[in-house]
Design a protein around this motif. Structure first.
Motif, mmCIF file in Angstrom:
data_model
loop_
_atom_site.group_PDB
_atom_site.id
_atom_site.type_symbol
_atom_site.label_atom_id
_atom_site.label_comp_id
_atom_site.label_asym_id
_atom_site.label_seq_id
_atom_site.Cartn_x
_atom_site.Cartn_y
_atom_site.Cartn_z
ATOM 1 N N PRO A 1 24.104 50.624 -22.858
ATOM 2 C CA PRO A 1 24.434 51.902 -23.513
ATOM 3 C C PRO A 1 23.196 52.678 -23.967
ATOM 4 N N LEU A 2 22.062 52.016 -23.989
ATOM 5 C CA LEU A 2 20.815 52.674 -24.393
ATOM 6 C C LEU A 2 20.000 53.154 -23.199
ATOM 7 N N ASP A 3 20.520 52.956 -21.990
ATOM 8 C CA ASP A 3 19.785 53.258 -20.752
ATOM 9 C C ASP A 3 18.442 52.534 -20.722
ATOM 10 N N LEU A 4 18.442 51.294 -21.196
ATOM 11 C CA LEU A 4 17.241 50.465 -21.231
ATOM 12 C C LEU A 4 17.493 49.256 -20.341
ATOM 13 N N GLN A 5 16.895 49.277 -19.176
ATOM 14 C CA GLN A 5 17.117 48.235 -18.183
ATOM 15 C C GLN A 5 16.199 47.037 -18.437
ATOM 16 N N ILE A 6 16.759 45.837 -18.352
ATOM 17 C CA ILE A 6 15.957 44.613 -18.389
ATOM 18 C C ILE A 6 15.491 44.385 -16.958
ATOM 19 N N LEU A 7 14.205 44.489 -16.733
ATOM 20 C CA LEU A 7 13.653 44.421 -15.382
ATOM 21 C C LEU A 7 13.426 42.987 -14.915
ATOM 22 N N ASP A 8 13.103 42.095 -15.842
ATOM 23 C CA ASP A 8 12.865 40.693 -15.485
ATOM 24 C C ASP A 8 12.802 39.870 -16.763
ATOM 25 N N HIS A 9 12.898 38.575 -16.600
ATOM 26 C CA HIS A 9 12.709 37.627 -17.693
ATOM 27 C C HIS A 9 11.794 36.554 -17.141
ATOM 28 N N LEU A 10 10.647 36.397 -17.771
ATOM 29 C CA LEU A 10 9.655 35.424 -17.316
ATOM 30 C C LEU A 10 9.577 34.255 -18.276
ATOM 31 N N ILE A 11 9.493 33.067 -17.714
ATOM 32 C CA ILE A 11 9.221 31.858 -18.483
ATOM 33 C C ILE A 11 7.888 31.331 -17.988
ATOM 34 N N SER A 12 6.956 31.146 -18.894
ATOM 35 C CA SER A 12 5.641 30.664 -18.478
ATOM 36 C C SER A 12 5.339 29.306 -19.098
ATOM 37 N N THR A 13 4.576 28.520 -18.352
ATOM 38 C CA THR A 13 4.043 27.260 -18.847
ATOM 39 C C THR A 13 2.528 27.347 -18.697
ATOM 40 N N LYS A 14 1.867 26.283 -19.020
ATOM 41 C CA LYS A 14 0.404 26.289 -18.941
ATOM 42 C C LYS A 14 -0.090 26.540 -17.514
ATOM 43 N N HIS A 15 0.677 26.091 -16.512
ATOM 44 C CA HIS A 15 0.195 26.163 -15.136
ATOM 45 C C HIS A 15 1.060 26.970 -14.178
ATOM 46 N N ASN A 16 2.208 27.466 -14.639
ATOM 47 C CA ASN A 16 3.111 28.127 -13.707
ATOM 48 C C ASN A 16 4.029 29.090 -14.453
ATOM 49 N N TYR A 17 4.877 29.786 -13.732
ATOM 50 C CA TYR A 17 5.864 30.662 -14.350
ATOM 51 C C TYR A 17 7.107 30.736 -13.468
ATOM 52 N N LEU A 18 8.194 31.180 -14.066
ATOM 53 C CA LEU A 18 9.440 31.416 -13.346
ATOM 54 C C LEU A 18 9.875 32.845 -13.656
ATOM 55 N N SER A 19 10.251 33.568 -12.631
ATOM 56 C CA SER A 19 10.761 34.924 -12.770
ATOM 57 C C SER A 19 12.252 34.899 -12.463
ATOM 58 N N PHE A 20 13.074 35.323 -13.415
ATOM 59 C CA PHE A 20 14.521 35.390 -13.168
ATOM 60 C C PHE A 20 14.804 36.288 -11.964
ATOM 61 N N GLY A 21 14.060 37.383 -11.852
ATOM 62 C CA GLY A 21 14.255 38.311 -10.737
ATOM 63 C C GLY A 21 13.952 37.666 -9.400
ATOM 64 N N ASP A 22 12.804 36.993 -9.306
ATOM 65 C CA ASP A 22 12.418 36.343 -8.051
ATOM 66 C C ASP A 22 13.384 35.234 -7.659
ATOM 67 N N GLU A 23 13.951 34.556 -8.651
ATOM 68 C CA GLU A 23 14.862 33.436 -8.385
ATOM 69 C C GLU A 23 16.315 33.874 -8.203
ATOM 70 N N GLY A 24 16.589 35.174 -8.309
ATOM 71 C CA GLY A 24 17.953 35.666 -8.127
ATOM 72 C C GLY A 24 18.879 35.368 -9.304
ATOM 73 N N LEU A 25 18.325 35.042 -10.447
ATOM 74 C CA LEU A 25 19.150 34.693 -11.600
ATOM 75 C C LEU A 25 19.817 35.901 -12.232
ATOM 76 N N PHE A 26 19.265 37.119 -12.055
ATOM 77 C CA PHE A 26 19.890 38.306 -12.600
ATOM 78 C C PHE A 26 21.238 38.567 -11.952
ATOM 79 N N ILE A 27 21.353 38.313 -10.677
ATOM 80 C CA ILE A 27 22.612 38.548 -9.960
ATOM 81 C C ILE A 27 23.733 37.747 -10.593
#
Length: 69
Positions: free
Chosen positions: A40-66
């Motif tokens: 309702p605010l026209d504010l899109q969540i573009l991605d959600h990143l989880i990072s560790t010391k050596h790597n990261y996960l992107s919800f967008g890249d993994e298809g988790l947003f769908i």
């Protein structure tokens, strides 16, 4: 902050102290709630990143947003 700066979208991010990149149930729940809250605010969540010391996960890249929409 996003509303004050008239942002069109935001990227969520947080870190895990362990090397486990699997999103928790709480990660999925809060991401879905924030996606819905932004609509309702026209504010899109573009991605959600989880990072560790050596790597990261992107919800967008993994298809988790769908699965959350």
């Amino acid at each position: 902050m996003a509303l004050k700066s008239v942002a069109a979208g935001i990227i969520l991010a947080h870190n895990y102290p362990s090397s486990n990149l699997r999103p928790s149930e709480q990660d999925l729940i809060i991401t879905k709630k924030l996606i819905e809250a932004g609509k309702p605010l026209d504010l899109q969540i573009l991605d959600h990143l989880i990072s560790t010391k050596h790597n990261y996960l992107s919800f967008g890249d993994e298809g988790l947003f769908i699965a959350l929409l």
